[in-house]
Design a protein around this motif. Structure first.
Motif: not given
Length: 369
Positions: A199-201, A206-207, A342-344, A350-358
């Motif tokens: 799902k997050y491939r 990109e990461m 670690i920052k990347i 964080y972006e994935i979590i926000i997208a899932d919540r939306i």
């Protein structure tokens, strides 16, 4: 509809409790992980240096590969060129460097005495003597501190043979590890991406691309800038006639790999040697360092750096201190790259979590309507 937030909060709480319980149980059986810790310490330096050389040599391998050369043959050709550079270094540079190291060790007592004589001359100077009033032992204490520093550096140089003998294994394993890292260049990223859920491939791809680009930019540019800086310092030291010019320039190169703090550490031995020669020489040494640093920061860095690392100077200093406290000089050198990774990863997660919540919130809003 109203129970969903409560159920989500309950699942999150259970996950946190389970995680803390795993940490607690793990702390009770740490002795089981001692062999893994020993293996990690054994492999850390070879893997770190291999990764460093991998990003440094990978562009050359890819250039040769674009010219229709076999990848394995390209790597061996680069190894041959590196061996040739070591031979040139051994013939052209090492005799002078070895002579300066030996002279520095032999002249240590005279250097300490010369340092004390310079302080005594400053105290007797009518213009500068007022700065020493009120505490006549300031110069003596500072001289003692600097002499202890010189003695420590001398002992470190004297023990260099023992250090070299302890890294024979590293020299033997580094080319092998590096060879397979360069040979399997394009295979490493897909294997790492395979560990990520399907799902997050895409986000994982990109990461890894961002991490690879950041590390490559950081390592290659730092090497180029510091080597050029070392050459500028050596030329400047020769112009002003600073003793041990080659030795001091060689010492400055690895120290400048430490972000921000390294430039100050590299300046200390230069100023000490210059001050022993004369206060005027110390001032000229500072001028050479200042000019070289300005050329590096304001002329070369904007040209060579493809993009900013986006790390605040205060953050960098804190990372260097934390890395040094945890793992000494190795921790200092890898603190910034580890932070970048670690920052990347954190920003992507964080972006994935926000997208899932939306995505989860949209069906609920539709049901309410």
């Amino acid at each position: 509809m109203f129970l969903l937030p409560q159920q989500k909060y309950f699942r999150t709480s259970l996950a946190i409790i389970a995680f803390l319980l795993i940490l607690y149980l793990g702390s009770k059986v740490m002795f089981l992980f001692a062999p893994l810790g020993a293996i990690f310490k054994l492999l850390l330096v070879p893997m770190m240096l291999s990764g460093f050389m991998y990003y440094l040599l990978r562009p050359l391998v890819r250039i040769l590969e674009k010219r229709k050369l076999n990848r394995a043959f390209s790597i061996l050709l680069i190894y041959f060129l590196i061996a040739g550079l070591f031979v040139l270094f051994w013939i052209l540079v090492w005799p002078t460097l070895q002579e300066q190291i030996q002279n520095f060790i032999d002249n240590t007592p005279y250097l300490v005495q010369g340092l004390q004589d310079q302080f005594n001359a400053l105290r007797e100077n009518p213009t500068l003597s007022r700065f020493f009033k009120g505490d006549s032992d300031v110069a003596a204490r500072l001289s003692e501190f600097l002499s202890d520093t010189i003695t420590w550096v001398t002992n470190s140089m004297s023990n260099l043979i023992g250090v070299v003998s302890s890294i024979v294994v590293l020299i033997a394993t580094l080319p092998i590890i590096l060879y397979y890292m360069l040979k399997d260049d394009y295979k490493l990223s897909p294997k790492l991406q395979g560990l990520i859920p399907r799902k997050y491939r895409k986000e994982g791809q990109e990461m890894f691309g961002d991490i690879d680009s950041a590390l490559s930019s950081f390592i290659v540019t730092r090497v180029v800038l510091n080597v050029v800086l070392g050459i500028m310092l050596y030329i400047g030291f020769l112009i002003i006639g600073l003793p041990y010019s080659l030795l001091l320039a060689v010492i400055s190169v690895p120290l400048n790999f430490i972000p921000y703090v390294g430039s100050f550490l590299a300046a200390i031995p230069v100023i000490i040697v210059g001050f022993i020669e004369s206060p005027t020489m110390a001032i000229w040494s500072l001028v050479v360092i200042f000019i070289a640093q300005q050329i590096q920061d304001n002329v070369l860095s904007p040209i060579i750096y493809g993009k900013s690392l986006d790390v605040h100077p205060l953050t960098t200093v804190i990372l260097v201190l934390i890395g040094g406290d945890f793992y000494g000089i190795i921790g200092v050198l890898i603190a910034l790259p580890v932070y970048m990774i670690i920052k990347i990863v954190f920003l992507r997660v964080y972006e994935i979590i926000i997208a899932d919540r939306i995505d989860e919130a949209e069906p609920i809003k539709k049901e309410e309507l």
